[in-house]
Design a protein around this motif. Structure first.
Motif, short mmCIF file in Angstrom:
data_model
loop_
_atom_site.label_atom_id
_atom_site.label_comp_id
_atom_site.label_asym_id
_atom_site.label_seq_id
_atom_site.Cartn_x
_atom_site.Cartn_y
_atom_site.Cartn_z
N PHE A 182 0.68 -1.71 -0.15
CA PHE A 182 -0.32 0.08 -0.44
C PHE A 182 0.61 1.32 0.16
O PHE A 182 0.82 2.49 -0.50
CB PHE A 182 -0.74 0.35 1.18
CG PHE A 182 -1.52 0.97 1.49
CD1 PHE A 182 -3.20 1.81 0.79
CD2 PHE A 182 -1.30 1.92 2.45
CE1 PHE A 182 -3.77 3.00 1.20
CE2 PHE A 182 -1.49 3.28 2.69
CZ PHE A 182 -2.98 3.81 3.13
N TYR A 183 1.89 1.26 0.95
CA TYR A 183 2.44 2.59 1.19
C TYR A 183 3.79 2.53 -0.75
O TYR A 183 3.73 3.29 -0.86
CB TYR A 183 3.49 2.67 2.11
CG TYR A 183 2.60 2.32 3.54
CD1 TYR A 183 1.98 4.06 3.06
CD2 TYR A 183 3.05 1.99 4.57
CE1 TYR A 183 1.04 4.33 4.49
CE2 TYR A 183 2.53 2.38 5.83
CZ TYR A 183 0.88 3.29 5.36
OH TYR A 183 0.59 3.65 6.29
N GLU A 184 3.73 1.40 -0.91
CA GLU A 184 4.90 1.85 -1.94
C GLU A 184 3.46 2.25 -3.09
O GLU A 184 4.40 3.37 -3.80
CB GLU A 184 4.92 0.17 -2.49
CG GLU A 184 5.62 -0.03 -3.76
CD GLU A 184 7.33 0.84 -4.44
OE1 GLU A 184 7.58 0.76 -3.39
OE2 GLU A 184 7.44 0.88 -4.91
N LEU A 185 2.91 1.93 -3.63
CA LEU A 185 1.96 2.49 -4.12
C LEU A 185 1.77 4.09 -4.20
O LEU A 185 1.57 5.10 -4.95
CB LEU A 185 0.20 2.02 -4.28
CG LEU A 185 0.08 1.24 -5.64
CD1 LEU A 185 1.14 0.64 -6.50
CD2 LEU A 185 -1.97 0.71 -5.77
N ILE A 186 0.89 4.43 -2.72
CA ILE A 186 0.84 6.05 -2.53
C ILE A 186 1.94 6.64 -3.26
O ILE A 186 2.49 7.93 -3.72
CB ILE A 186 0.48 5.53 -1.08
CG1 ILE A 186 -0.38 5.20 -0.43
CG2 ILE A 186 0.86 7.68 -0.55
CD1 ILE A 186 -1.18 5.39 -0.97
N GLY A 187 3.21 6.14 -2.83
CA GLY A 187 4.85 6.47 -3.09
C GLY A 187 4.79 6.93 -4.30
O GLY A 187 5.26 7.61 -4.84
N ARG A 188 4.42 6.35 -5.55
CA ARG A 188 4.78 5.69 -6.24
C ARG A 188 4.03 7.36 -7.26
O ARG A 188 4.21 7.12 -8.65
CB ARG A 188 4.17 4.94 -7.10
CG ARG A 188 5.23 4.22 -6.94
CD ARG A 188 5.24 2.76 -7.36
NE ARG A 188 6.21 1.68 -7.31
CZ ARG A 188 6.64 0.33 -8.15
NH1 ARG A 188 5.84 0.24 -9.49
NH2 ARG A 188 7.34 -0.61 -7.77
N TRP A 189 2.98 7.92 -6.51
CA TRP A 189 1.61 8.28 -7.04
C TRP A 189 2.47 9.67 -7.79
O TRP A 189 3.32 10.31 -6.80
CB TRP A 189 0.94 9.20 -6.38
CG TRP A 189 -0.40 8.15 -7.07
CD1 TRP A 189 -1.15 8.17 -8.25
CD2 TRP A 189 -1.17 7.42 -5.92
NE1 TRP A 189 -2.15 7.26 -8.72
CE2 TRP A 189 -2.38 7.16 -7.41
CE3 TRP A 189 -1.59 7.62 -4.89
CZ2 TRP A 189 -3.64 6.26 -7.21
CZ3 TRP A 189 -3.64 6.68 -5.03
CH2 TRP A 189 -4.08 6.99 -5.32
N GLY A 190 2.01 10.61 -8.70
CA GLY A 190 2.22 11.36 -9.33
C GLY A 190 3.41 12.01 -9.61
O GLY A 190 4.30 13.15 -9.30
N SER A 191 4.72 11.21 -10.09
CA SER A 191 5.82 11.12 -10.24
C SER A 191 6.01 11.15 -12.20
O SER A 191 4.60 11.58 -12.72
CB SER A 191 6.32 10.17 -9.86
OG SER A 191 5.41 8.72 -10.17
N ASP A 192 6.94 11.81 -12.62
CA ASP A 192 7.38 11.75 -13.70
C ASP A 192 5.98 12.15 -15.19
O ASP A 192 4.73 11.62 -14.44
CB ASP A 192 8.18 10.61 -14.05
CG ASP A 192 9.78 10.26 -12.97
OD1 ASP A 192 9.93 11.36 -12.96
OD2 ASP A 192 9.82 9.52 -13.14
N LYS A 193 6.36 12.02 -16.65
CA LYS A 193 5.84 12.44 -16.61
C LYS A 193 5.39 11.02 -17.77
O LYS A 193 6.06 9.80 -17.48
CB LYS A 193 6.40 12.94 -18.70
CG LYS A 193 7.73 12.63 -18.87
CD LYS A 193 7.46 13.78 -19.60
CE LYS A 193 8.85 13.81 -21.02
NZ LYS A 193 10.83 13.49 -19.79
N PRO A 194 4.58 10.74 -18.28
CA PRO A 194 4.38 9.49 -19.70
C PRO A 194 5.56 9.17 -19.91
O PRO A 194 5.95 9.70 -20.46
CB PRO A 194 2.93 9.74 -20.15
CG PRO A 194 2.81 11.42 -19.32
CD PRO A 194 3.68 11.43 -19.40
N LEU A 195 5.56 7.28 -19.57
CA LEU A 195 6.72 7.15 -20.64
C LEU A 195 6.24 5.58 -21.68
O LEU A 195 5.24 5.00 -20.85
CB LEU A 195 7.96 6.43 -19.64
CG LEU A 195 8.02 7.41 -18.89
CD1 LEU A 195 8.30 6.20 -17.47
CD2 LEU A 195 9.29 7.90 -19.10
N ILE A 196 5.92 6.65 -23.23
CA ILE A 196 5.57 5.51 -24.00
C ILE A 196 6.69 5.40 -25.04
O ILE A 196 7.30 6.54 -25.24
CB ILE A 196 4.79 6.40 -24.94
CG1 ILE A 196 3.87 7.09 -23.52
CG2 ILE A 196 3.66 5.58 -25.62
CD1 ILE A 196 2.24 6.22 -22.79
#
Lengths: 80, 494
Positions: free
Chosen positions: B105-119
């Motif tokens: 849960f904390y890992e997922l929370i920590g990943r939010w709101g970062s970087d621009k889309p990577l395509i």
């Protein structure tokens, strides 16, 4: 044969696909063109025998208004 | 959505960089004993259903299971349970199997709101999904081993596809390209219905196409990048791309190519079905055993015509078992349901520690919070009810102290047993509620229940023997718990 869900006659039951192994037919899939039910003739009777199916799951294609639209077609909107 | 912009660990990065498609993920799961092939021939019904139900009992450790000997479907194969346990999710996020849900849960929370889309753009001719293409005599049964998921479903369902579509009024706009998971019922060799909740993006596009008599082209992707399966179901804004979001969450690019009908699809998808809405046509759909554990009824639903199918060599039909919990559906969307509620609550109340909304998409939620003053947790509960997800879903709320792990039901039961008084239980009747709650008195309306199981504080009367035992906790104890598990594993091997 008739539809296990609405008892539509055989002429309304469309053969969809035959499952084969080494040329031998293992099962057949049918589709009821009246109530849109799909079934395989190898399934347990609780799913495909009208007498053994729970009545709650019966569908009456002659009473379409019993079944709501989740997104009404635009034509219906315009008519209203 | 608010996030802490935490960097992704090097181990998570290494996992993300090696996973580009379902097959890569199955390889990873296999290396950790989390992927098995069923050793015997199975009938499409009822065998697949029975095995799926049995494996669903182990929400922490169940493996993904592949069938490559399905009677009547020679050479076809299907897999389920890919996201069927928290150990599988842990491996995807770069953690060892057995990692606690709270850590994930904390890992997922920590990943939010970062970087621009990577395509990453892959040329159509180089995309694995284009290894085979069918444009005439289309028969889904030739490609996909279709079967009945629950015994009283109205037909054969595809339950875990990512469906991509573009706004028919603005078809060039990448950001208005929607990717979602909608249930699909097969209505013949080259037709299917698609059920969208009226408020979802897909329904908006269907209404727009029919109102203006424009074509609505879609691509149904089956056997997807594991992050897409997880994050396509997360509610994001209409003008945000699910591809961008999934790539951000993984910290590595999603490989896209263009489908024959002009949509951005995953280059490594197993199967892509191209289809077009038959404007204003409806068919009877359902019932289908849904995640609250009951069947949805029969409805009139839009119908689509298949125009082409592309697939990899020896394609894998990835599907999901869904029904009365616990099922893969709960693991697949569980953490993504918890995270937005947490981050929205945290903005108002930094005292909120964690949110467990794993149960039936959050019909029951458990929130751990540090009481600022007596009664505080009740106010936090009311705020939770007014978050976007809480508004329709959070029906039963249990509030626990900050030192109670809301994901550990033994700890939650301790709180209920020792912290709850009659005056801590509040029922708010006649509230808005998601349509599919089978307990609703009328669909769309129902109660809210708040149980405040946090500790007593002045000016509340404080009970007798109220001094709590505070056992050691924190990272050191987490590490020791892992050590115990590891020693146990070694003892088992020797």
């Amino acid at each position: 044969m008739s539809c296990p869900r609405c008892q539509a006659e055989e002429k309304h039951c469309r053969l969809e696909h035959e499952g084969r192994e080494a040329g031998e037919i293992i099962w057949k899939v049918f589709y009821c063109q009246r109530c849109a039910f799909t079934w395989r003739d190898s399934e347990p009777t609780e799913s495909i025998d009208y007498e053994k199916r729970d009545e709650w799951f019966q569908v009456d294609p002659d009473q379409p208004d019993q079944y709501p639209h989740n997104i009404p077609p635009a034509k219906l909107h315009k008519n209203k | 959505m608010a996030g802490k912009n935490k960097s992704i660990s090097s181990q998570a990065k290494a996992v993300a960089e090696r996973i580009h498609c379902l097959r890569d993920y199955l390889d990873l799961l296999s290396e950790h004993g989390q992927f098995i092939k069923w050793p015997e021939a199975v009938m499409p019904e009822p065998d697949i259903r029975k095995i799926a139900v049995a494996s669903g009992r182990d929400s922490m450790g169940a493996p993904a299971i592949m069938f490559d000997n399905i009677r009547g479907y020679p050479g076809r194969r299907m897999v389920f349970g890919v996201h069927g346990s928290f150990s599988n999710i842990a491996l995807l996020l770069g953690y060892p199997k057995g990692t606690s849900i709270k850590e994930l849960f904390y890992e997922l929370i920590g990943r939010w709101g970062s970087d621009k889309p990577l395509i990453d753009r892959i040329k159509a001719e180089d995309a694995p999904v284009n290894q085979n293409r069918i444009e005439s005599d289309i028969n889904l049964y030739d490609v996909i081993p279709l079967y009945r998921v629950n015994e009283s479903d109205g037909g054969f369902y595809i339950g875990k596809a990512n469906i991509v579509s573009r706004d028919p009024l603005d078809p060039e706009n990448f950001d208005k390209q929607n990717v979602g998971i909608y249930r699909i019922q097969v209505h013949g060799p080259d037709q299917f219905s698609l059920l969208s909740v009226p408020s979802h993006d897909m329904a908006h596009m269907i209404r727009a196409a029919e109102a203006e008599d424009l074509p609505l082209k879609i691509a149904v992707m089956i056997g997807n990048h594991p992050a897409m399966a997880m994050f396509a179901a997360t509610p994001i804004n209409y003008d945000e791309s699910e591809y961008g979001y999934a790539s951000q969450m993984m910290g590595s690019p999603i490989q896209l190519t263009t489908s024959g009908n002009g949509l951005d699809i995953q280059a490594g998808a197993e199967i892509v079905i191209e289809a077009e809405l038959i404007n204003n046509k409806r068919t009877l759909e359902g019932p289908f055993g849904e995640f609250p554990g009951s069947y949805s009824g029969v409805r009139h639903v839009p119908l689509f015509k298949i125009t082409a199918i592309s697939h990899r060599d020896n394609p894998i039909f990835e599907n999901i078992y869904i029904g009365r919990g616990w099922t893969e559906h709960d693991t697949l969307i569980g953490l993504n349901t918890c995270a937005p509620v947490y981050s929205q609550l945290k903005e108002s109340f930094p005292e909120v520690v964690a949110v467990n909304a794993l149960y039936q998409h959050g019909l029951t939620g458990i929130i751990s919070v540090k009481n600022r003053f007596a009664g505080f947790a009740k106010s936090v509960a009311l705020r939770a009810l007014s978050t976007p997800h809480g508004l329709m879903y959070l029906k039963n709320l249990i509030m626990v102290d900050e030192f109670v792990d809301p994901f550990d039901l033994n700890e939650v039961m301790w709180a209920l047993s020792t912290r709850t008084r009659a005056s801590d239980i509040h029922v708010i009747p006649n509230m808005p509620l998601v349509l599919i709650d089978p307990a609703a008195e009328v669909p769309g309306k129902g109660h809210r229940l708040i149980i405040d199981a946090t500790s007593f504080m002045a000016p509340d009367p404080v009970g007798a023997d109220s001094k709590l035992v505070m056992p050691p906790s924190g990272a050191e104890i987490d590490e020791l718990a892992r050590m115990v598990q590891e020693l146990q594993r070694r003892a088992e091997k020797s």
